[in-house]
Write a protein that holds these residues in place. Structure first.
Motif, PDB file in Angstrom:
ATOM      1  N   MET A 155      14.674  -7.509   1.235  1.00 42.06           N
ATOM      2  CA  MET A 155      13.336  -6.982   1.134  1.00 42.06           C
ATOM      3  C   MET A 155      12.348  -8.088   1.482  1.00 42.06           C
ATOM      4  O   MET A 155      12.582  -9.244   1.174  1.00 42.06           O
ATOM      5  CB  MET A 155      13.068  -6.480  -0.270  1.00 42.06           C
ATOM      6  N   CYS A 156      11.251  -7.695   2.095  1.00 45.39           N
ATOM      7  CA  CYS A 156      10.242  -8.677   2.460  1.00 45.39           C
ATOM      8  C   CYS A 156       8.883  -7.993   2.579  1.00 45.39           C
ATOM      9  O   CYS A 156       8.784  -6.772   2.566  1.00 45.39           O
ATOM     10  CB  CYS A 156      10.607  -9.353   3.776  1.00 45.39           C
ATOM     11  N   ALA A 157       7.850  -8.802   2.695  1.00 45.06           N
ATOM     12  CA  ALA A 157       6.492  -8.280   2.890  1.00 45.06           C
ATOM     13  C   ALA A 157       6.245  -8.097   4.380  1.00 45.06           C
ATOM     14  O   ALA A 157       6.751  -8.852   5.207  1.00 45.06           O
ATOM     15  CB  ALA A 157       5.483  -9.246   2.297  1.00 45.06           C
ATOM     16  N   GLN A 158       5.468  -7.078   4.704  1.00 43.50           N
ATOM     17  CA  GLN A 158       5.127  -6.783   6.088  1.00 43.50           C
ATOM     18  C   GLN A 158       3.648  -6.427   6.144  1.00 43.50           C
ATOM     19  O   GLN A 158       3.101  -5.911   5.169  1.00 43.50           O
ATOM     20  CB  GLN A 158       5.988  -5.618   6.567  1.00 43.50           C
ATOM     21  N   PRO A 159       2.947  -6.691   7.267  1.00 43.62           N
ATOM     22  CA  PRO A 159       1.538  -6.319   7.353  1.00 43.62           C
ATOM     23  C   PRO A 159       1.320  -4.834   7.061  1.00 43.62           C
ATOM     24  O   PRO A 159       2.122  -3.988   7.446  1.00 43.62           O
ATOM     25  CB  PRO A 159       1.153  -6.641   8.797  1.00 43.62           C
ATOM     26  N   ASN A 160       0.229  -4.541   6.359  1.00 44.11           N
ATOM     27  CA  ASN A 160      -0.098  -3.172   5.974  1.00 44.11           C
ATOM     28  C   ASN A 160      -0.713  -2.435   7.164  1.00 44.11           C
ATOM     29  O   ASN A 160      -1.798  -2.762   7.601  1.00 44.11           O
ATOM     30  CB  ASN A 160      -1.087  -3.205   4.798  1.00 44.11           C
ATOM     31  N   PRO A 161      -0.031  -1.398   7.690  1.00 40.09           N
ATOM     32  CA  PRO A 161      -0.570  -0.677   8.842  1.00 40.09           C
ATOM     33  C   PRO A 161      -1.778   0.193   8.503  1.00 40.09           C
ATOM     34  O   PRO A 161      -2.491   0.632   9.392  1.00 40.09           O
ATOM     35  CB  PRO A 161       0.609   0.173   9.310  1.00 40.09           C
ATOM     36  N   LEU A 162      -2.035   0.444   7.228  1.00 37.63           N
ATOM     37  CA  LEU A 162      -3.153   1.300   6.826  1.00 37.63           C
ATOM     38  C   LEU A 162      -4.330   0.522   6.263  1.00 37.63           C
ATOM     39  O   LEU A 162      -5.273   1.117   5.752  1.00 37.63           O
ATOM     40  CB  LEU A 162      -2.677   2.322   5.782  1.00 37.63           C
ATOM     41  N   ALA A 163      -4.309  -0.819   6.343  1.00 34.71           N
ATOM     42  CA  ALA A 163      -5.413  -1.626   5.817  1.00 34.71           C
ATOM     43  C   ALA A 163      -6.694  -1.280   6.572  1.00 34.71           C
ATOM     44  O   ALA A 163      -6.686  -1.176   7.801  1.00 34.71           O
ATOM     45  CB  ALA A 163      -5.088  -3.105   5.945  1.00 34.71           C
ATOM     46  N   PRO A 164      -7.810  -1.089   5.863  1.00 33.21           N
ATOM     47  CA  PRO A 164      -9.045  -0.651   6.516  1.00 33.21           C
ATOM     48  C   PRO A 164      -9.638  -1.663   7.491  1.00 33.21           C
ATOM     49  O   PRO A 164     -10.342  -1.278   8.422  1.00 33.21           O
ATOM     50  CB  PRO A 164     -10.002  -0.395   5.351  1.00 33.21           C
ATOM     51  N   LEU A 165      -9.367  -2.939   7.325  1.00 32.58           N
ATOM     52  CA  LEU A 165      -9.954  -3.960   8.196  1.00 32.58           C
ATOM     53  C   LEU A 165      -8.949  -4.542   9.182  1.00 32.58           C
ATOM     54  O   LEU A 165      -9.204  -5.563   9.800  1.00 32.58           O
ATOM     55  CB  LEU A 165     -10.566  -5.078   7.348  1.00 32.58           C
ATOM     56  N   GLY A 166      -7.816  -3.924   9.335  1.00 31.93           N
ATOM     57  CA  GLY A 166      -6.794  -4.420  10.249  1.00 31.93           C
ATOM     58  C   GLY A 166      -5.512  -4.703   9.499  1.00 31.93           C
ATOM     59  O   GLY A 166      -5.516  -4.889   8.291  1.00 31.93           O
ATOM     60  N   PRO A 167      -4.396  -4.757  10.212  1.00 33.91           N
ATOM     61  CA  PRO A 167      -3.100  -4.868   9.546  1.00 33.91           C
ATOM     62  C   PRO A 167      -2.855  -6.197   8.830  1.00 33.91           C
ATOM     63  O   PRO A 167      -1.971  -6.288   8.007  1.00 33.91           O
ATOM     64  CB  PRO A 167      -2.102  -4.673  10.689  1.00 33.91           C
ATOM     65  N   PHE A 168      -3.631  -7.235   9.127  1.00 35.61           N
ATOM     66  CA  PHE A 168      -3.389  -8.515   8.478  1.00 35.61           C
ATOM     67  C   PHE A 168      -4.398  -8.812   7.372  1.00 35.61           C
ATOM     68  O   PHE A 168      -4.390  -9.875   6.788  1.00 35.61           O
ATOM     69  CB  PHE A 168      -3.377  -9.638   9.515  1.00 35.61           C
ATOM     70  N   ILE A 169      -5.275  -7.826   7.068  1.00 36.18           N
ATOM     71  CA  ILE A 169      -6.234  -7.980   5.974  1.00 36.18           C
ATOM     72  C   ILE A 169      -5.960  -6.864   4.980  1.00 36.18           C
ATOM     73  O   ILE A 169      -6.087  -5.696   5.290  1.00 36.18           O
ATOM     74  CB  ILE A 169      -7.690  -7.893   6.487  1.00 36.18           C
ATOM     75  N   GLY A 170      -5.549  -7.233   3.808  1.00 38.11           N
ATOM     76  CA  GLY A 170      -5.202  -6.246   2.792  1.00 38.11           C
ATOM     77  C   GLY A 170      -3.834  -6.551   2.234  1.00 38.11           C
ATOM     78  O   GLY A 170      -3.128  -7.443   2.714  1.00 38.11           O
ATOM     79  N   PRO A 171      -3.428  -5.815   1.210  1.00 31.60           N
ATOM     80  CA  PRO A 171      -2.137  -6.091   0.573  1.00 31.60           C
ATOM     81  C   PRO A 171      -0.979  -5.780   1.527  1.00 31.60           C
ATOM     82  O   PRO A 171      -1.017  -4.791   2.253  1.00 31.60           O
ATOM     83  CB  PRO A 171      -2.123  -5.171  -0.638  1.00 31.60           C
ATOM     84  N   PRO A 172       0.053  -6.631   1.542  1.00 32.04           N
ATOM     85  CA  PRO A 172       1.218  -6.332   2.376  1.00 32.04           C
ATOM     86  C   PRO A 172       2.005  -5.160   1.787  1.00 32.04           C
ATOM     87  O   PRO A 172       1.802  -4.773   0.645  1.00 32.04           O
ATOM     88  CB  PRO A 172       2.032  -7.627   2.324  1.00 32.04           C
ATOM     89  N   VAL A 173       2.884  -4.594   2.577  1.00 34.66           N
ATOM     90  CA  VAL A 173       3.738  -3.504   2.114  1.00 34.66           C
ATOM     91  C   VAL A 173       5.181  -3.995   2.026  1.00 34.66           C
ATOM     92  O   VAL A 173       5.582  -4.942   2.697  1.00 34.66           O
ATOM     93  CB  VAL A 173       3.639  -2.259   3.024  1.00 34.66           C
ATOM     94  N   LEU A 174       5.963  -3.348   1.174  1.00 30.43           N
ATOM     95  CA  LEU A 174       7.356  -3.710   0.984  1.00 30.43           C
ATOM     96  C   LEU A 174       8.195  -3.141   2.122  1.00 30.43           C
ATOM     97  O   LEU A 174       8.092  -1.959   2.452  1.00 30.43           O
ATOM     98  CB  LEU A 174       7.852  -3.164  -0.356  1.00 30.43           C
ATOM     99  N   ALA A 175       9.009  -3.985   2.732  1.00 29.11           N
ATOM    100  CA  ALA A 175       9.855  -3.569   3.857  1.00 29.11           C
ATOM    101  C   ALA A 175      11.298  -3.987   3.595  1.00 29.11           C
ATOM    102  O   ALA A 175      11.562  -4.936   2.869  1.00 29.11           O
ATOM    103  CB  ALA A 175       9.359  -4.198   5.143  1.00 29.11           C
ATOM    104  N   VAL A 176      12.214  -3.274   4.202  1.00 31.11           N
ATOM    105  CA  VAL A 176      13.636  -3.609   4.174  1.00 31.11           C
ATOM    106  C   VAL A 176      14.106  -3.628   5.623  1.00 31.11           C
ATOM    107  O   VAL A 176      13.884  -2.670   6.365  1.00 31.11           O
ATOM    108  CB  VAL A 176      14.446  -2.572   3.363  1.00 31.11           C
TER     109      VAL A 176
END
Length: 61
Positions: A1-22
């Motif tokens: 498991m790892c963190a991944q950029p959040n595709p739904l972040a309002p200011l872009g995928p690298f701004i906002g909480p990361p999402v859990l990925a496998v």
């Protein structure tokens, strides 16, 4: 498991909480009718009707 950029972040995928990925995939989690409060990894037909979810990771306190 790892963190991944959040595709739904309002200011872009690298701004906002990361999402859990496998294995680099964050779209494999679901909330199913059998237990809507427990996210399921790779749901099966036996889990009933399911909706895809993204699991945002909160920073440690």
């Amino acid at each position: 498991m790892c963190a991944q950029p959040n595709p739904l972040a309002p200011l872009g995928p690298f701004i906002g909480p990361p999402v859990l990925a496998v294995n680099g995939q964050s779209n494999i989690w679901a909330s199913c009718i059998t237990d809507p409060l427990m996210p399921i990894f790779l749901p099966l037909l036996s889990n009933g009707m399911c909706s895809s979810v993204l699991l945002e990771m909160a920073p440690p306190l």
